[in-house]
Design an enzyme around this catalytic site. Structure first.
Site, PDB file in Angstrom:
ATOM      1  N   PRO A 131      21.014  28.186  34.509  1.00  8.80           N
ATOM      2  CA  PRO A 131      21.287  29.612  34.541  1.00  8.80           C
ATOM      3  C   PRO A 131      20.757  30.320  33.301  1.00  8.80           C
ATOM      4  O   PRO A 131      20.653  29.727  32.242  1.00  8.80           O
ATOM      5  CB  PRO A 131      22.802  29.681  34.615  1.00  8.80           C
ATOM      6  CG  PRO A 131      23.274  28.428  33.985  1.00  8.80           C
ATOM      7  CD  PRO A 131      22.197  27.400  34.170  1.00  8.80           C
ATOM      8  N   GLU A 132      20.407  31.596  33.473  1.00  8.81           N
ATOM      9  CA  GLU A 132      19.896  32.417  32.378  1.00  8.81           C
ATOM     10  C   GLU A 132      20.956  33.473  32.020  1.00  8.81           C
ATOM     11  O   GLU A 132      22.061  33.435  32.534  1.00  8.81           O
ATOM     12  CB  GLU A 132      18.576  33.080  32.802  1.00  8.81           C
ATOM     13  CG  GLU A 132      17.550  32.082  33.351  1.00  8.81           C
ATOM     14  CD  GLU A 132      16.234  32.736  33.762  1.00  8.81           C
ATOM     15  OE1 GLU A 132      15.927  33.834  33.277  1.00  8.81           O
ATOM     16  OE2 GLU A 132      15.516  32.140  34.577  1.00  8.81           O
TER      17      GLU A 132
END
Ligand SMILES: [Zn+2]
Length: 277
Positions: A2-3
C-alpha cells in the site's frame, strides 16, 4: 502497495476505534515482524499502554502511546493488513495481535509475505524511517521545495517519485498516475523538468493522492481496510495496469516500460518524450 492513500485510509478508519483504548498486551507471533526492534522491548512498551493517537508518516502508521512511552510504527510493506476483530482470526498469517481493552477486542497484523514490521520509535528506528522526505499532502510541500528536490537529481522522474527520502508515501501506482495527469514523460531526468512541468506534476501529485484518499485507496490484490473491505480507487486508475488500452485523454495505446525493475505505465502521445539534446 500500500501507498500513502491506503495507509491514510487505515489510519482514518482506526483512529476513532482505537483512540482512548488500552492495549492489554502485544503478542508477537512471527520472528520477522519485530526484526527492527528488540521484541521484548516492543512488548513491554505496548503492555498496558493507553493509546494516545494514530497518525501517518509516509507509508508508516504511528501508534502513539501515553505515559511517556515511545510510539510504535507499523509498516505494512507488500501485503500487511491491520484488521479489527472481536475474537481470534481464522487466518494462518496473523503475525502480531494487539489485545485491546475498553472494550475488549483485537487489532490483528496479518501479513502473508512477512515483509511488514512493527518497531519502536525510540531512537533505534531503521534508517528508512529517519530519512523520510516531505509529506506531499502537507503545506510543507510547496512548488518551490519540490522544484529544489527535482533540480538536484538526475534520476528519471518516475523513479525519483518513488524515493521516500525525497517525497514520502508515493509508490508505483500513484507515481504512474501523477506523471500521466501532469503529461510528464516518466523517463525525463528530474532536473530537466522545467518550471511548467514541475508545477503540473506538483498539482497532479496532490490531486491524485487526494482523490485516492477520498476513495479509500486502491485494492489490486492484498490491500484491505481495517473492516476487511477493499478500497474504491482501482477503477479510477487511468494508466496503471492498462497496457494496450486506449489513453482516456488521447486514445493512444498505453505502454509499459521497466524502470529500476518496476513497471511504468504511460501514454506515449500525451506524455511527451524527453527532447533529444
Ligand atoms: Zn494520451
Amino acid at each position: 502497495l500500500p501507498e500513502l492513500p491506503e495507509v491514510e485510509t487505515v489510519v482514518r478508519a482506526l483512529r476513532p476505534v482505537l483512540g482512548e483504548r488500552r492495549i492489554q498486551r502485544l503478542e508477537l507471533l512471527h520472528p520477522r515482524v519485530a526484526r527492527h526492534s528488540d521484541p521484548a522491548q516492543l512488548e513491554e512498551a505496548a503492555h498496558g499502554a493507553a493509546i494516545g493517537g494514530l497518525r501517518r508518516r509516509g507509508k508508516y502508521i504511528l501508534l502513539e502511546l501515553e505515559g511517556g512511552r515511545p510510539p510504535i510504527a507499523v509498516h505494512l510493506r507488500m501485503s500487511g493488513q491491520l484488521l479489527l476483530s472481536s475474537g481470534p482470526l481464522a487466518s494462518p498469517h496473523v503475525r502480531a495481535v494487539f489485545h485491546l481493552a475498553r472494550p475488549e477486542g483485537r487489532l490483528n497484523f496479518v501479513d502473508v509475505r512477512t515483509f511488514g514490521t512493527l518497531f519502536l520509535l525510540d531512537g533505534s528506528e531503521p534508517e528508512g524511517f529517519r530519512r523520510l522526505g516531505v509529506e506531499p499532502l502537507s503545506s510543507d510541500f510547496t512548488v518551490e521545495r519540490f522544484a529544489g528536490l527535482l533540480a538536484s537529481s538526475s534520476t528519471e522522474v518516475k523513479s525519483f517519485l518513488l524515493r521516500q527520502e525525497k517525497v514520502a508515501g508515493i509508490g508505483n501506482i500513484y507515481a504512474c498516475e501523477a506523471c500521466h495527469e501532469a503529461k510528464v514523460h516518466p523517463r525525463l531526468p528530474a532536473r530537466l523538468l522545467g518550471r511548467t512541468r514541475v508545477q503540473r506534476l506538483h498539482a497532479a501529485l496532490q490531486a491524485v493522492l487526494g482523490r485516492a484518499v477520498e476513495q479509500m485507496g486502491t485494492t489490486l490484490s492484498d490491500f484491505r481496510r481495517p473492516d476487511g473491505e477493499p478500497g474504491n480507487y482501482g477503477n479510477q486508475l487511468l494508466v496503471y495496469g492498462r497496457e494496450g488500452e486506449p489513453c482516456p485523454r488521447c486514445r493512444a495505446r498505453i505502454q509499459r516500460i521497466v524502470q529500476h525493475g518496476r513497471s511504468t505505465f504511460f501514454c506515449p502521445r500525451c506524455q511527451h518524450p524527453p527532447r533529444r539534446r
